[in-house]
Design a protein around this motif. Structure first.
Motif, PDB file in Angstrom:
ATOM      1  N   GLU A  13       0.844  -1.199   0.000  1.00  0.00           N
ATOM      2  CA  GLU A  13       0.000   0.000   0.000  1.00  0.00           C
ATOM      3  C   GLU A  13       0.880   1.250   0.000  1.00  0.00           C
ATOM      4  O   GLU A  13       1.942   1.273   0.610  1.00  0.00           O
ATOM      5  N   ASP A  14       0.430   2.281  -0.696  1.00  0.00           N
ATOM      6  CA  ASP A  14       1.195   3.526  -0.774  1.00  0.00           C
ATOM      7  C   ASP A  14       1.334   4.163   0.600  1.00  0.00           C
ATOM      8  O   ASP A  14       0.345   4.372   1.300  1.00  0.00           O
ATOM      9  N   LYS A  15       2.581   4.443   0.963  1.00  0.00           N
ATOM     10  CA  LYS A  15       2.878   5.131   2.212  1.00  0.00           C
ATOM     11  C   LYS A  15       3.886   6.229   1.900  1.00  0.00           C
ATOM     12  O   LYS A  15       4.844   6.006   1.161  1.00  0.00           O
ATOM     13  N   SER A  16       3.655   7.404   2.448  1.00  0.00           N
ATOM     14  CA  SER A  16       4.601   8.492   2.209  1.00  0.00           C
ATOM     15  C   SER A  16       4.602   9.451   3.394  1.00  0.00           C
ATOM     16  O   SER A  16       3.673   9.479   4.190  1.00  0.00           O
ATOM     17  N   ASP A  17       5.689  10.189   3.498  1.00  0.00           N
ATOM     18  CA  ASP A  17       5.846  11.215   4.531  1.00  0.00           C
ATOM     19  C   ASP A  17       6.057  12.554   3.842  1.00  0.00           C
ATOM     20  O   ASP A  17       6.672  12.616   2.775  1.00  0.00           O
ATOM     21  N   GLU A  18       5.554  13.605   4.473  1.00  0.00           N
ATOM     22  CA  GLU A  18       5.822  14.948   3.968  1.00  0.00           C
ATOM     23  C   GLU A  18       6.883  15.584   4.855  1.00  0.00           C
ATOM     24  O   GLU A  18       6.761  15.595   6.070  1.00  0.00           O
ATOM     25  N   VAL A  19       7.936  16.060   4.216  1.00  0.00           N
ATOM     26  CA  VAL A  19       9.057  16.652   4.928  1.00  0.00           C
ATOM     27  C   VAL A  19       9.240  18.069   4.426  1.00  0.00           C
ATOM     28  O   VAL A  19       9.230  18.323   3.225  1.00  0.00           O
ATOM     29  N   LYS A  20       9.391  18.994   5.352  1.00  0.00           N
ATOM     30  CA  LYS A  20       9.576  20.392   4.983  1.00  0.00           C
ATOM     31  C   LYS A  20      11.065  20.664   4.802  1.00  0.00           C
ATOM     32  O   LYS A  20      11.862  20.389   5.683  1.00  0.00           O
ATOM     33  N   ARG A  21      11.413  21.138   3.616  1.00  0.00           N
ATOM     34  CA  ARG A  21      12.803  21.505   3.298  1.00  0.00           C
ATOM     35  C   ARG A  21      12.814  22.969   2.898  1.00  0.00           C
ATOM     36  O   ARG A  21      12.485  23.306   1.761  1.00  0.00           O
ATOM     37  N   THR A  23      11.371  26.301   2.359  1.00  0.00           N
ATOM     38  CA  THR A  23       9.991  26.748   2.128  1.00  0.00           C
ATOM     39  C   THR A  23       9.175  25.708   1.372  1.00  0.00           C
ATOM     40  O   THR A  23       7.987  25.880   1.156  1.00  0.00           O
ATOM     41  N   GLU A  24       9.821  24.630   0.956  1.00  0.00           N
ATOM     42  CA  GLU A  24       9.178  23.616   0.138  1.00  0.00           C
ATOM     43  C   GLU A  24       8.827  22.375   0.968  1.00  0.00           C
ATOM     44  O   GLU A  24       9.573  21.978   1.850  1.00  0.00           O
ATOM     45  N   THR A  25       7.682  21.792   0.684  1.00  0.00           N
ATOM     46  CA  THR A  25       7.297  20.525   1.306  1.00  0.00           C
ATOM     47  C   THR A  25       7.485  19.420   0.285  1.00  0.00           C
ATOM     48  O   THR A  25       6.967  19.491  -0.827  1.00  0.00           O
ATOM     49  N   VAL A  26       8.250  18.398   0.661  1.00  0.00           N
ATOM     50  CA  VAL A  26       8.589  17.296  -0.229  1.00  0.00           C
ATOM     51  C   VAL A  26       7.921  16.029   0.282  1.00  0.00           C
ATOM     52  O   VAL A  26       7.922  15.762   1.480  1.00  0.00           O
ATOM     53  N   ARG A  27       7.349  15.260  -0.617  1.00  0.00           N
ATOM     54  CA  ARG A  27       6.733  13.985  -0.254  1.00  0.00           C
ATOM     55  C   ARG A  27       7.738  12.870  -0.535  1.00  0.00           C
ATOM     56  O   ARG A  27       8.225  12.731  -1.646  1.00  0.00           O
ATOM     57  N   ILE A  28       8.045  12.070   0.494  1.00  0.00           N
ATOM     58  CA  ILE A  28       8.996  10.966   0.363  1.00  0.00           C
ATOM     59  C   ILE A  28       8.228   9.655   0.402  1.00  0.00           C
ATOM     60  O   ILE A  28       7.489   9.384   1.352  1.00  0.00           O
ATOM     61  N   ASN A  29       8.391   8.854  -0.634  1.00  0.00           N
ATOM     62  CA  ASN A  29       7.709   7.570  -0.730  1.00  0.00           C
ATOM     63  C   ASN A  29       8.359   6.582   0.229  1.00  0.00           C
ATOM     64  O   ASN A  29       9.544   6.293   0.125  1.00  0.00           O
ATOM     65  N   GLN A  30       7.584   6.039   1.154  1.00  0.00           N
ATOM     66  CA  GLN A  30       8.077   5.071   2.129  1.00  0.00           C
ATOM     67  C   GLN A  30       7.523   3.668   1.870  1.00  0.00           C
ATOM     68  O   GLN A  30       7.699   2.773   2.685  1.00  0.00           O
ATOM     69  N   THR A  31       6.848   3.478   0.747  1.00  0.00           N
ATOM     70  CA  THR A  31       6.264   2.172   0.426  1.00  0.00           C
ATOM     71  C   THR A  31       7.362   1.123   0.349  1.00  0.00           C
ATOM     72  O   THR A  31       8.331   1.287  -0.383  1.00  0.00           O
TER      73      THR A  31
END
Length: 82
Positions: A13-21, A23-31
């Motif tokens: 199942e798709d799992k991801s985290d949002e990390v703030k870098r 001023t930008e928010t990046v989504r990191i795929n943790q699947t």
């Protein structure tokens, strides 16, 4: 076997985290980032690659006897590339 199929389905199942870098928010795929096998259920085995890191290699897994095996592979080098 059914328990393993359910565990595989959950891990896929798709799992991801949002990390703030900055001023930008990046989504990191943790699947698939979390291993299914633990030291309680599996035995780690380190296998060297015969072709010394060629782009494409076939690697044999030495399984002791005939039977049902669950094999989970990890490649830190591939993970870094993705």
């Amino acid at each position: 076997i059914a328990k393993w199929f359910r565990a595989l389905a959950d891990a896929a199942e798709d799992k991801s985290d949002e990390v703030k870098r900055g001023t930008e928010t990046v989504r990191i795929n943790q699947t698939g980032a979390k291993p299914l096998l633990t030291s309680a259920t599996g035995k780690p085995l380190k296998i060297g690659v015969p072709g010394k890191g060629k782009d494409f290699e076939v690697v044999g897994i030495p399984l002791g006897q005939p039977g049902f095996y669950i094999v989970e592979l990890a490649s830190p080098r591939l993970g870094e590339a993705l």
